[in-house]
Design a protein around this motif. Structure first.
Motif, PDB file in Angstrom:
ATOM      1  N   HIS A 116      63.598 -38.465  37.991  1.00 15.24           N
ATOM      2  CA  HIS A 116      63.361 -38.602  39.579  1.00 15.24           C
ATOM      3  C   HIS A 116      62.347 -39.706  39.771  1.00 15.24           C
ATOM      4  CE1 HIS A 116      65.482 -34.809  39.963  1.00 15.24           C
ATOM      5  NE2 HIS A 116      65.985 -35.452  40.942  1.00 15.24           N
ATOM      6  N   LEU A 117      61.224 -39.455  39.235  1.00 15.87           N
ATOM      7  CA  LEU A 117      60.050 -40.476  39.219  1.00 15.87           C
ATOM      8  C   LEU A 117      60.566 -41.738  39.167  1.00 15.87           C
ATOM      9  CD1 LEU A 117      57.044 -38.045  38.450  1.00 15.87           C
ATOM     10  CD2 LEU A 117      58.099 -38.560  40.612  1.00 15.87           C
ATOM     11  N   ALA A 118      61.041 -42.034  37.783  1.00 21.64           N
ATOM     12  CA  ALA A 118      61.378 -43.238  37.244  1.00 21.64           C
ATOM     13  C   ALA A 118      62.373 -44.104  38.232  1.00 21.64           C
ATOM     14  CB  ALA A 118      61.994 -43.081  35.966  1.00 21.64           C
ATOM     15  N   ALA A 119      63.532 -43.247  38.625  1.00 19.43           N
ATOM     16  CA  ALA A 119      64.486 -43.824  39.647  1.00 19.43           C
ATOM     17  C   ALA A 119      63.921 -44.133  40.764  1.00 19.43           C
ATOM     18  CB  ALA A 119      65.625 -42.755  39.559  1.00 19.43           C
ATOM     19  N   GLU A 120      63.010 -43.498  41.376  1.00 21.99           N
ATOM     20  CA  GLU A 120      62.239 -43.752  42.700  1.00 21.99           C
ATOM     21  C   GLU A 120      61.502 -45.064  42.507  1.00 21.99           C
ATOM     22  OE1 GLU A 120      60.039 -41.440  46.421  1.00 21.99           O
ATOM     23  OE2 GLU A 120      60.168 -40.606  44.470  1.00 21.99           O
ATOM     24  N   LEU A 121      60.862 -45.224  41.592  1.00 24.57           N
ATOM     25  CA  LEU A 121      59.945 -46.222  41.553  1.00 24.57           C
ATOM     26  C   LEU A 121      60.661 -47.332  40.714  1.00 24.57           C
ATOM     27  CD1 LEU A 121      56.704 -44.415  40.570  1.00 24.57           C
ATOM     28  CD2 LEU A 121      57.525 -45.261  42.851  1.00 24.57           C
ATOM     29  N   GLY A 122      61.728 -47.251  40.354  1.00 23.52           N
ATOM     30  CA  GLY A 122      62.415 -48.402  39.859  1.00 23.52           C
ATOM     31  C   GLY A 122      61.950 -48.660  38.245  1.00 23.52           C
ATOM     32  N   HIS A 123      61.581 -47.682  37.474  1.00 22.71           N
ATOM     33  CA  HIS A 123      61.159 -48.063  36.043  1.00 22.71           C
ATOM     34  C   HIS A 123      62.354 -47.668  35.171  1.00 22.71           C
ATOM     35  CE1 HIS A 123      57.095 -48.556  37.664  1.00 22.71           C
ATOM     36  NE2 HIS A 123      56.911 -46.988  37.850  1.00 22.71           N
ATOM     37  N   ALA A 124      63.138 -48.850  35.091  1.00 22.76           N
ATOM     38  CA  ALA A 124      64.330 -48.753  34.062  1.00 22.76           C
ATOM     39  C   ALA A 124      64.138 -48.322  32.834  1.00 22.76           C
ATOM     40  CB  ALA A 124      65.142 -49.921  34.244  1.00 22.76           C
ATOM     41  N   GLU A 125      62.966 -49.037  32.227  1.00 27.36           N
ATOM     42  CA  GLU A 125      62.803 -48.935  30.734  1.00 27.36           C
ATOM     43  C   GLU A 125      62.409 -47.554  30.350  1.00 27.36           C
ATOM     44  OE1 GLU A 125      60.057 -50.595  27.090  1.00 27.36           O
ATOM     45  OE2 GLU A 125      59.802 -51.374  29.369  1.00 27.36           O
ATOM     46  N   ILE A 126      61.549 -46.901  31.350  1.00 28.13           N
ATOM     47  CA  ILE A 126      61.190 -45.463  30.934  1.00 28.13           C
ATOM     48  C   ILE A 126      62.453 -44.654  31.496  1.00 28.13           C
ATOM     49  CG2 ILE A 126      59.689 -43.503  32.141  1.00 28.13           C
ATOM     50  CD1 ILE A 126      57.700 -45.655  32.696  1.00 28.13           C
ATOM     51  N   ALA A 127      63.284 -45.026  32.522  1.00 30.44           N
ATOM     52  CA  ALA A 127      64.516 -44.048  32.723  1.00 30.44           C
ATOM     53  C   ALA A 127      65.336 -44.129  31.375  1.00 30.44           C
ATOM     54  CB  ALA A 127      65.256 -44.672  33.795  1.00 30.44           C
ATOM     55  N   GLN A 128      65.321 -45.184  30.605  1.00 31.02           N
ATOM     56  CA  GLN A 128      66.265 -45.436  29.422  1.00 31.02           C
ATOM     57  C   GLN A 128      65.707 -44.443  28.368  1.00 31.02           C
ATOM     58  OE1 GLN A 128      69.325 -47.421  28.686  1.00 31.02           O
ATOM     59  NE2 GLN A 128      69.170 -45.662  27.458  1.00 31.02           N
ATOM     60  N   ILE A 129      64.377 -44.263  28.152  1.00 31.86           N
ATOM     61  CA  ILE A 129      63.479 -43.541  27.112  1.00 31.86           C
ATOM     62  C   ILE A 129      63.673 -41.986  27.664  1.00 31.86           C
ATOM     63  CG2 ILE A 129      61.433 -42.841  26.455  1.00 31.86           C
ATOM     64  CD1 ILE A 129      60.436 -45.559  26.769  1.00 31.86           C
ATOM     65  N   LEU A 130      63.849 -41.711  28.700  1.00 26.78           N
ATOM     66  CA  LEU A 130      63.875 -40.451  29.083  1.00 26.78           C
ATOM     67  C   LEU A 130      65.139 -39.739  28.951  1.00 26.78           C
ATOM     68  CD1 LEU A 130      61.910 -40.399  32.381  1.00 26.78           C
ATOM     69  CD2 LEU A 130      61.282 -39.200  30.406  1.00 26.78           C
ATOM     70  N   VAL A 131      66.311 -40.650  29.206  1.00 30.62           N
ATOM     71  CA  VAL A 131      67.718 -40.379  29.178  1.00 30.62           C
ATOM     72  C   VAL A 131      68.080 -40.280  27.640  1.00 30.62           C
ATOM     73  CG1 VAL A 131      70.176 -41.338  29.297  1.00 30.62           C
ATOM     74  CG2 VAL A 131      68.454 -41.282  31.362  1.00 30.62           C
ATOM     75  N   ASP A 132      67.639 -41.057  26.843  1.00 30.48           N
ATOM     76  CA  ASP A 132      67.966 -41.189  25.541  1.00 30.48           C
ATOM     77  C   ASP A 132      67.246 -39.718  24.679  1.00 30.48           C
ATOM     78  OD1 ASP A 132      69.184 -43.412  25.451  1.00 30.48           O
ATOM     79  OD2 ASP A 132      67.363 -44.845  24.843  1.00 30.48           O
ATOM     80  N   ASN A 133      66.238 -39.250  25.532  1.00 38.28           N
ATOM     81  CA  ASN A 133      65.773 -38.118  24.944  1.00 38.28           C
ATOM     82  C   ASN A 133      66.050 -36.715  25.741  1.00 38.28           C
ATOM     83  OD1 ASN A 133      63.407 -38.504  22.793  1.00 38.28           O
ATOM     84  ND2 ASN A 133      63.428 -40.467  24.218  1.00 38.28           N
ATOM     85  N   GLY A 134      67.122 -36.829  26.321  1.00 44.24           N
ATOM     86  CA  GLY A 134      67.844 -35.692  26.704  1.00 44.24           C
ATOM     87  C   GLY A 134      67.480 -35.341  28.064  1.00 44.24           C
ATOM     88  N   ALA A 135      67.062 -36.181  28.797  1.00 47.52           N
ATOM     89  CA  ALA A 135      66.718 -35.961  30.347  1.00 47.52           C
ATOM     90  C   ALA A 135      68.070 -35.892  31.117  1.00 47.52           C
ATOM     91  CB  ALA A 135      65.947 -36.875  31.111  1.00 47.52           C
ATOM     92  N   ASN A 136      68.116 -34.855  32.120  1.00 49.90           N
ATOM     93  CA  ASN A 136      69.356 -34.467  32.787  1.00 49.90           C
ATOM     94  C   ASN A 136      69.693 -35.423  33.784  1.00 49.90           C
ATOM     95  OD1 ASN A 136      71.597 -33.410  33.848  1.00 49.90           O
ATOM     96  ND2 ASN A 136      70.564 -31.379  34.650  1.00 49.90           N
ATOM     97  N   ILE A 137      70.810 -36.350  33.847  1.00 51.47           N
ATOM     98  CA  ILE A 137      70.792 -37.382  34.634  1.00 51.47           C
ATOM     99  C   ILE A 137      71.465 -36.678  35.950  1.00 51.47           C
ATOM    100  CG2 ILE A 137      71.110 -39.333  33.241  1.00 51.47           C
ATOM    101  CD1 ILE A 137      74.252 -39.029  33.861  1.00 51.47           C
ATOM    102  N   HIS A 138      71.784 -35.500  35.952  1.00 51.32           N
ATOM    103  CA  HIS A 138      72.444 -34.776  37.217  1.00 51.32           C
ATOM    104  C   HIS A 138      71.314 -33.863  37.858  1.00 51.32           C
ATOM    105  CE1 HIS A 138      76.001 -36.719  36.341  1.00 51.32           C
ATOM    106  NE2 HIS A 138      76.302 -36.269  35.516  1.00 51.32           N
TER     107      HIS A 138
END
Length: 571
Positions: free
Chosen positions: A198-220
């Motif tokens: 959520h924090l990465a999406a709000e602040l626009g940190h795309a590289e971090i969002a990719q790392i979190l998603v690759d490590n199982g973060a729930n996109i929903h």
């Protein structure tokens, strides 16, 4: 205009109760640094008892205040009429609010910003070393702490954010990756239910969002208000700027955030389109939960953002009033009261004198009308007590909620209640409310409907119980009660910057939490009383707040014979 005759006797018990409601506000704010909840200043000697103290008071205090305000508003209207009422309330409420916004609120902001900066640097603040290193950008120390098997999931006490969350906030993708590779959990939520994604999406940190998603973060994943990760990419820039200010994050600008959010959306879309992706199941939400979340989304939307010359302001949620919000809301209620009374007078409508609203079981009519706005409370952060309407326009459900108490107070004045029907059994209402109602409200916080009903019952029981107790104990006029009632308005207006200062001062003292609590309350009240006597009471400030006061030596007038505070003041 003909006005209904009024009684000559005063309600000295309500004078005292209004003062107590104000002073409880000071104690409430003092307790917050000692309670294990998010607050600008976190003491090193916290105790969970102060959390329950805060919640117990928050569950009834402002409701009681608005009820008493409605009572004295009707009293002034009956004695002087609507024009005099509006003039007097503009002087006593609107002017102090505007002056406070230009003086007290900026001072609050400065002290809090300074405290957050100092806390992030202090080794005794309770902030984990790893969090301090991340906020300082010290890569060498971060690597050392990770290699030393430091707890990688320990949240800071101030904001309840994990090291992964802090690395996300400051945009440190390298540290996010390092933490996760060494066992940090990438989806621990904040107090408001936000995941690092959520924090990465709000602040626009795309590289971090990719790392979190690759490590199982729930996109929903959704936060407490039902806001999804994707929806976070639509957060207003003024809200992002406020986040950056609160967390002392530097280097953000609107263009970079907007560009980063586009990339975050692409990360989310690619993840969902991946054939190997299996969405985590989320529990079905019932109809009421969906409606509550839709309501919060609506009031926080961009449609209520305006530019008032100082940048975009969200009318419902932008916090420009701090603890002065009650003045703004009270001013709106007085204006609405005058309009209702004017329309009622034109139509020949009034509350029938014989309406038995103050007798026995007929008090129960208050429960359903208070229950409805209570259902909309606590969507983002469930707690005992109402939401705080800090915006330039109060949250609609809180305005309705407080208006019920204000309106009852106005009707209560017209009923005179010479027999003391309200709070007659205070000796039963108070213990049942505090010892049964309050714990029940705590235990049912996760169940909306029963919790709303229990909270409403708790509020009215304690409110009526206190009214009954004070009527029994303070029937007669008292010079010292009158003086405290006079000074309470000033004490409440000025207290918060001084409380912040004291909380910062004692934060690392090795005193027990209870001793610190007593110390801060006593010092705040003493300073408030001294400044009131020598800097306020007989000055133009006192004239604005309480009306003219004459020095006893000049007039041989004792405090007991001075003009009544409750007839003239904001309460």
């Amino acid at each position: 205009m003909h006005h209904k005759p009024v009684l000559d006797d005063r309600r000295h018990d309500l004078d005292a109760l209004r003062a107590v409601a104000m002073l409880l506000g000071i104690a409430l704010h003092v307790s917050l640094s000692l309670a294990p909840i998010p607050w600008a200043i976190q003491d090193t000697r916290q105790h969970s008892g102060f959390l329950y103290f805060f919640l117990a008071i928050h569950g009834f205090r402002m409701q009681l205040f608005f009820l008493i305000s409605g009572y004295f508003t009707m009293m002034l209207y009956r004695k002087r009429g609507s024009i005099a009422l509006l003039k007097q309330r503009a002087l006593r409420i609107v002017i102090p609010c505007l002056i406070g916004m230009a003086t007290i609120v900026p001072l609050d902001n400065w002290i809090v910003a300074r405290s957050i900066r100092l806390a992030s640097q202090s080794t005794a603040s309770g902030v984990p070393l790893l969090v301090r290193a991340i906020r300082a950008g010290d890569k060498s120390q971060i690597a050392d702490l990770v290699s030393q098997k430091t707890d990688l999931n320990k949240s800071d006490p101030q904001f309840r954010i994990t090291p992964v969350g802090w690395a996300t906030l400051v945009g440190d993708a390298e540290t996010v990756s390092l933490l996760i590779q060494n066992g940090a959990i990438p989806h621990i939520r904040t107090a408001l239910g936000n995941t690092p994604l959520h924090l990465a999406a709000e602040l626009g940190h795309a590289e971090i969002a990719q790392i979190l998603v690759d490590n199982g973060a729930n996109i929903h994943a959704v936060d407490r208000a039902g806001v999804s990760v994707e929806k976070k990419t639509e957060t207003r820039w003024d809200s992002v700027a406020e986040v950056a200010k609160t967390f002392q994050i530097e280097g953000l600008n609107a263009d970079d955030v907007a560009e980063g959010r586009l990339a975050v959306r692409e990360v989310l879309k690619k993840r969902e389109a991946d054939p190997s992706f299996v969405a985590e199941s989320t529990p079905d939400q019932d109809w009421l939960t969906r409606q509550r979340q839709a309501y919060v989304t609506w009031i926080e939307s961009d449609r209520f953002v305006v530019d008032v010359g100082l940048g975009p302001v969200q009318l419902f949620t932008s916090n420009h009033l701090h603890h002065l919000w009650f003045l703004w809301v009270l001013a709106a209620m007085v204006l609405g009261f005058s309009l209702v009374m004017w329309i009622g007078g034109r139509l020949g409508c009034h509350v029938p004198a014989g309406l038995p609203i103050l007798s026995g079981w007929r008090f129960l009519w208050l429960i359903p009308i208070t229950f409805l706005p209570q259902l909309l409370m606590g969507v983002r952060f469930p707690l005992v007590g109402p939401d705080t309407p800090g915006g330039l326009i109060g949250l609609p459900h809180t305005l309705v909620y407080y208006s019920i108490f204000f309106g009852f107070g106005a009707i209560y004045y017209d009923k005179h209640d010479s027999e003391g029907e309200v709070g007659r059994r205070w000796w039963l209402l108070l213990p049942v409310g505090l010892l049964v109602g309050f714990p029940a409200a705590l235990f049912t916080l996760s169940n909306t409907v029963p919790n709303a009903l229990i909270q409403v019952l708790y509020t009215w029981m304690v409110t009526f119980g206190l009214m009954g107790m004070f009527r029994a104990l303070w029937k007669r006029e008292s010079a010292w009660v009158r003086y405290v009632s006079d000074s309470a308005y000033w004490l409440y207006l000025m207290h918060l910057p001084f409380v912040f200062f004291l909380q910062e001062l004692v934060r690392e003292w090795p005193w027990p939490a209870l001793v610190k609590f007593v110390f801060m309350n006593v010092v705040t009240v003493l300073v408030g009383l001294v400044t009131y006597e020598y800097c306020v009471r007989y000055t133009w400030i006192g004239l604005v707040l309480n009306g003219r006061r004459h020095r006893p030596l000049a007039t041989n007038e004792s405090p007991a014979t001075a003009p009544a505070a409750t007839e003239l003041s904001a309460g």
